[in-house]
Design an enzyme around this catalytic site. Structure first.
Site, short mmCIF file in Angstrom:
data_model
loop_
_atom_site.label_atom_id
_atom_site.label_comp_id
_atom_site.label_asym_id
_atom_site.label_seq_id
_atom_site.Cartn_x
_atom_site.Cartn_y
_atom_site.Cartn_z
N GLU A 66 0.96 -10.23 -1.45
CA GLU A 66 -0.40 -10.78 -1.44
C GLU A 66 -0.98 -10.85 -2.85
O GLU A 66 -1.69 -11.80 -3.20
CB GLU A 66 -1.29 -9.95 -0.52
CG GLU A 66 -0.97 -10.13 0.95
CD GLU A 66 -1.79 -9.24 1.85
OE1 GLU A 66 -2.40 -9.74 2.82
OE2 GLU A 66 -1.83 -8.01 1.60
N ALA B 197 0.83 -1.21 0.00
CA ALA B 197 0.00 0.00 0.00
C ALA B 197 0.87 1.26 0.00
O ALA B 197 1.98 1.27 0.52
CB ALA B 197 -0.91 0.00 1.23
N GLY C 278 1.05 -5.95 0.57
CA GLY C 278 0.05 -6.14 -0.47
C GLY C 278 0.64 -6.56 -1.80
O GLY C 278 -0.04 -7.21 -2.60
N GLU D 157 3.53 -6.79 7.66
CA GLU D 157 2.52 -5.93 8.30
C GLU D 157 2.63 -5.89 9.82
O GLU D 157 2.28 -4.87 10.44
CB GLU D 157 1.12 -6.40 7.89
CG GLU D 157 0.70 -6.02 6.48
CD GLU D 157 1.17 -7.02 5.44
OE1 GLU D 157 0.74 -6.92 4.29
OE2 GLU D 157 1.99 -7.90 5.79
#
Length: 328
Positions: free
Chosen positions: A178, A130, A175, A198
């Site tokens: 992911e 992000a 992310g 994270e």
């Protein structure tokens, strides 16, 4: 005791049958949508036009943060999504999420697309997760909707009918990793860095990492990687099965992309409906018990029997030539 066994068997069979019905329903809906899109003569033109003209901002002097390429000639059928935010290490911004969503929607029902490659045009970075600088400026009311949209984009790859290959040349954090986990195949360069970090920020992976990573590398290893926020290089990622291949980086910084292109070329000659149905069977079957999974496989196999591609393969075998698949 016999009654109990019979009842249990009936329940298992019923569960498997229901799973098959659900799969068939979803497959039929997808096939109907494909047919409706194929009816319009402008379908492919509109799709390609919409994808190739994506813009990240009203300011036309800035570079596009997503570049979509339809490869041609011997690579016809391969589409490449290239993330292009070098100053932000390809971090997921609002604009990038919107553009990725539009691009995914555009290729979803395009029968000409056989394989999709997700790559980076920013040297040294696949996707850093992000955009934390942008997120820091958001109000609490804005964060929730943005995270939800980001989660949808991250998980959209495994819902596409065609195989998706993540070409990881560089950093894939949070992310970014992911997103790669939601792809069918992953190729990493030797200098890549991969991790779900994270917990260092006091949060957890929120884009599917806690669910997809254990399914790829196993629960115990996933726990270790997430709890420690450990970062792996490409070779370490290959050793635990996080990526399919690790390749030595080249001077251009796109070694993972080049290897991904080779993989895509291997997939390209195969029947697109067969590949798509194999993806459905694997994805659905890996989430349920074996009996239900076999039901998904049977239902998916039933979809390829009436296809022209299957007949073409049989004729090609008989005539000792290569089949020409049309996705029909």
């Amino acid at each position: 005791v016999c009654c109990v066994i019979v009842v249990c068997c009936d329940i298992m069979l019923c569960s498997s049958y229901i799973c098959c019905l659900q799969l068939l329903d979803s497959l039929l809906q997808e096939m109907l949508a494909r047919s409706l899109l194929a009816v319009g003569r402008r379908g492919m033109v509109c799709t390609r036009g919409m994808v190739s003209n994506l813009n990240t901002t009203a300011d036309t002097t800035t570079e596009q943060d997503l570049i979509v390429e339809y490869l041609e000639e011997e690579n016809h059928g391969i589409v490449v999504f290239g993330i292009n935010r070098p100053k932000a290490m390809n971090a997921l911004s609002k604009a990038l999420v919107i553009n990725l969503t539009s691009a995914i929607d555009a290729v979803k029902f395009d029968k000409s697309v056989r394989v999709l490659i997700l790559r980076s045009h920013a040297k040294g970075a696949f996707c850093a997760g992000a955009d934390l600088k942008e997120r820091a400026k958001m109000t609490p009311a804005e964060v929730g909707p943005f995270v939800a949209k980001g989660r949808d984009v991250i998980g959209a790859w495994d819902k596409l009918p065609m195989p998706v290959i993540a070409a990881i040349d560089g950093v894939a954090m949070g992310g970014g990793l992911e997103m790669a986990l939601a792809c069918d195949l992953r190729v990493a360069s030797s200098d890549s860095r991969l991790g779900l970090t994270e917990t260092r920020l006091g949060i957890i992976p929120g884009g599917g990492g806690t669910q997809r990573l254990p399914r790829v590398v196993g629960v115990a290893k996933a726990r270790e990687l997430i709890y420690t926020a450990r970062v792996l290089n490409g070779k370490q990622a290959e050793d635990i099965g996080l990526v399919n291949h690790c390749v030595d980086q080249n001077d251009a910084g796109d070694a993972a992309y080049q290897r991904s292109l080779e993989l895509a070329k291997e997939i390209l000659p195969n029947g697109p409906i067969g590949v798509a149905m194999a993806k459905v069977a694997i994805n659905r079957g890996s989430e349920v018990d074996l009996a239900s999974g076999l039901g998904f496989e049977e239902a998916a196999y039933a979809q390829v029997i009436p296809t022209k591609d299957r007949i073409e393969a049989l004729m090609a075998f008989k005539e000792k030539r290569k089949p020409v698949f049309r996705g029909e």
